[in-house]
Design an enzyme around this catalytic site. Structure first.
Site, PDB file in Angstrom:
ATOM      1  N   GLY A 181      40.716  35.753  45.568  1.00 29.75           N
ATOM      2  CA  GLY A 181      39.506  37.760  45.449  1.00 29.75           C
ATOM      3  C   GLY A 181      37.985  36.510  44.736  1.00 29.75           C
ATOM      4  N   GLY A 192      41.536  57.625  28.608  1.00 24.09           N
ATOM      5  CA  GLY A 192      41.966  59.083  27.981  1.00 24.09           C
ATOM      6  C   GLY A 192      43.568  59.809  28.848  1.00 24.09           C
ATOM      7  N   GLU A 203      47.833  49.169  41.821  1.00 25.87           N
ATOM      8  CA  GLU A 203      49.343  48.917  42.827  1.00 25.87           C
ATOM      9  C   GLU A 203      50.033  48.169  43.231  1.00 25.87           C
ATOM     10  OE1 GLU A 203      46.132  45.243  44.044  1.00 25.87           O
ATOM     11  OE2 GLU A 203      46.701  45.964  45.485  1.00 25.87           O
ATOM     12  N   ASP A 212      42.105  40.239  38.154  1.00 24.87           N
ATOM     13  CA  ASP A 212      42.988  40.660  37.011  1.00 24.87           C
ATOM     14  C   ASP A 212      43.340  40.651  36.027  1.00 24.87           C
ATOM     15  OD1 ASP A 212      43.736  41.962  40.453  1.00 24.87           O
ATOM     16  OD2 ASP A 212      44.400  40.153  40.475  1.00 24.87           O
ATOM     17  N   ASP A 271      45.149  31.310  39.126  1.00 22.86           N
ATOM     18  CA  ASP A 271      45.789  30.451  39.027  1.00 22.86           C
ATOM     19  C   ASP A 271      46.713  29.379  40.359  1.00 22.86           C
ATOM     20  OD1 ASP A 271      47.517  32.718  40.095  1.00 22.86           O
ATOM     21  OD2 ASP A 271      48.895  32.315  38.487  1.00 22.86           O
ATOM     22  N   THR A 296      39.129  35.824  38.046  1.00 23.11           N
ATOM     23  CA  THR A 296      40.222  37.307  38.736  1.00 23.11           C
ATOM     24  C   THR A 296      39.200  38.490  38.044  1.00 23.11           C
ATOM     25  OG1 THR A 296      42.016  37.858  39.440  1.00 23.11           O
ATOM     26  CG2 THR A 296      41.825  36.051  37.546  1.00 23.11           C
ATOM     27  N   ARG A 338      44.304  69.997  37.868  1.00 22.15           N
ATOM     28  CA  ARG A 338      45.198  69.263  38.874  1.00 22.15           C
ATOM     29  C   ARG A 338      46.389  67.633  37.696  1.00 22.15           C
ATOM     30  NH1 ARG A 338      41.482  69.656  43.496  1.00 22.15           N
ATOM     31  NH2 ARG A 338      42.460  71.259  45.359  1.00 22.15           N
ATOM     32  N   ARG A 386      25.463  29.679  38.920  1.00 25.03           N
ATOM     33  CA  ARG A 386      24.420  29.252  38.004  1.00 25.03           C
ATOM     34  C   ARG A 386      24.319  28.224  37.869  1.00 25.03           C
ATOM     35  NH1 ARG A 386      21.825  31.697  34.156  1.00 25.03           N
ATOM     36  NH2 ARG A 386      19.629  31.536  34.139  1.00 25.03           N
ATOM     37  N   ASP A 434      44.577  37.909  34.883  1.00 27.12           N
ATOM     38  CA  ASP A 434      46.528  37.857  34.787  1.00 27.12           C
ATOM     39  C   ASP A 434      46.325  36.300  34.201  1.00 27.12           C
ATOM     40  OD1 ASP A 434      45.388  36.716  36.969  1.00 27.12           O
ATOM     41  OD2 ASP A 434      46.404  37.881  37.890  1.00 27.12           O
ATOM     42  N   MET A 483      43.203  48.436  40.868  1.00 29.91           N
ATOM     43  CA  MET A 483      43.829  46.709  41.518  1.00 29.91           C
ATOM     44  C   MET A 483      44.724  46.791  40.728  1.00 29.91           C
ATOM     45  SD  MET A 483      40.785  45.376  43.674  1.00 29.91           S
ATOM     46  CE  MET A 483      41.083  45.564  45.576  1.00 29.91           C
ATOM     47  N   GLY A 484      45.135  45.397  41.035  1.00 27.79           N
ATOM     48  CA  GLY A 484      46.463  44.403  40.355  1.00 27.79           C
ATOM     49  C   GLY A 484      47.307  44.302  41.512  1.00 27.79           C
ATOM     50  N   ARG A 485      48.108  43.746  42.212  1.00 26.31           N
ATOM     51  CA  ARG A 485      49.077  43.079  43.466  1.00 26.31           C
ATOM     52  C   ARG A 485      50.124  43.163  41.465  1.00 26.31           C
ATOM     53  NH1 ARG A 485      48.053  40.781  48.230  1.00 26.31           N
ATOM     54  NH2 ARG A 485      46.571  38.939  46.225  1.00 26.31           N
ATOM     55  N   ARG A 527      41.071  32.167  50.904  1.00 25.90           N
ATOM     56  CA  ARG A 527      42.544  31.871  50.729  1.00 25.90           C
ATOM     57  C   ARG A 527      43.234  30.825  51.966  1.00 25.90           C
ATOM     58  NH1 ARG A 527      43.083  37.501  48.705  1.00 25.90           N
ATOM     59  NH2 ARG A 527      42.934  37.278  46.410  1.00 25.90           N
TER      60      ARG A 527
END
Ligand code: F6P
Length: 326
Positions: free
Chosen positions: A14, A189, A226, A131, A106, A129, A166, A24, A133, A173-175, A75
């Protein structure tokens, strides 16, 4: 010092904001050391298909501020086969490319490791990435931008949430990783944050929302990654609605806007420092390692130790959310 005539660079997996700033830095550092950089388009797939072109310093002008990646990304399943790797190796040899700099996650590093075992092509990785992670770096390139994008969006949602009293469930994001949820949740917050790494006890959360309603604290923001166990924002909304039918809730899924946009200054700094360090490391004979930033210092971690599983999750931050949101 090692000498390489030509090195290849690619972005894989991704995309993340700051990849261009890293490209660069790699091109300009290689050129400074009289090494010819070659851009490999579309990650490992472009390597297999021979989409490889020499890059000059002017080719990377005016990209430091741009999201996406000028080399494009993909990928590649084919690279995971021995036939795919053989084709990729032949293409590298056609251009006399002796070493690689890879920007990705990774999966990218696993590909490089298998390739090295077969063809002995040294490589240095950069953590690219949104993420965050990857073990071996405090932050990955693109994470800061993605969090800031999420924060800007959540702040706006809070305005309307407060106007209508409401409950909002916002999916980021973040599978497999909850860092974007955790950081954007704290920065906005949020009352609750759901992440894949730590299962929240739903009853406790429901109880807390009911408690808030009684205290007339009617605006609630829940940020959910997610890939959370409860199944993302829509499923979580159904679960909450079932338990508390009278509560008015809305869902907002932020999606790929988190992957785009101009990188923050932090991401540009990180990408520039790591891109520069990666080329210097290759010339010093380092290989199969990721350049990362820990406590504001560049460090190198073997690819095998860079996986998410080895990155400690800041559980103390999860605990803090409940204290600060009351
Ligand atoms: O790895 C980065 C990431 O944005 C994840 O957070 C997300 O789950 C995934 O990529 C989405 O990938 P794609 O754009 O291929 O659907």
């Amino acid at each position: 010092m090692k000498t390489f005539k030509n090195i290849g660079l690619l972005t894989s997996g991704g995309d993340s904001p700051g990849m261009n700033a890293a490209i660069r830095a790699i091109v300009r550092t290689a050129t400074y050391h009289q090494v010819q950089p070659f851009g490999i388009m579309r990650g490992y797939q472009g390597m297999i298909e021979g989409e490889i072109l020499p890059l000059q310093t002017t080719d990377v002008s005016n990209i430091i501020q741009r999201g996406g990646t000028m080399l494009k990304t993909a990928r590649s399943k084919e690279f995971m086969t021995s036939e795919g790797m053989q084709k990729a190796y032949e293409q590298l040899m056609r251009h006399n490319i002796e070493a690689l700099v890879l920007i990705g996650g990774d999966g990218t590093f696993r590909g490089a490791t298998a390739f090295f075992e077969q063809y002995n092509i040294p490589a240095i990785g950069l953590p690219g990435t949104i993420d965050n992670d990857l073990n071996g770096t405090d932050f990955t390139i693109g994470f800061d931008t993605a969090v800031n994008t999420a924060v800007e969006a959540i702040d706006k949602i809070r305005d309307t949430a407060a106007a209508h009293d409401r409950l909002f469930i916002i999916e980021v994001m973040g599978r497999d990783a909850g860092y974007i949820a955790l950081h954007s949740g704290i920065a906005c917050g949020a009352e609750h944050v759901f992440i894949p790494e730590q299962q929240e006890i739903l009853d406790e959360i429901l109880h807390s929302i009911q408690d808030d309603q009684k205290r007339k604290k009617l605006t609630n923001i829940i940020v959910v990654a997610e890939g959370d166990e409860y199944g993302g924002a829509l499923k979580l909304q159904q679960t909450i609605q079932k338990a508390m039918p009278t509560i008015e809730s809305r869902v907002s899924i932020l999606g790929h806007i988190q992957r785009g946009g101009s990188p923050t200054a932090n991401d540009r700094m990180l990408a520039s420092r790591l891109g520069h360090a990666a080329v210097e490391a290759l010339l010093q004979g380092k290989s199969m390692m990721m350049a990362g930033m820990v406590n504001n210092e560049v460090v190198f971690t073997p690819f095998a130790s860079c996986t998410k599983l080895q990155k400690p999750m800041p559980h103390d931050l999860m605990a803090m959310i409940h204290v600060l949101a009351k």
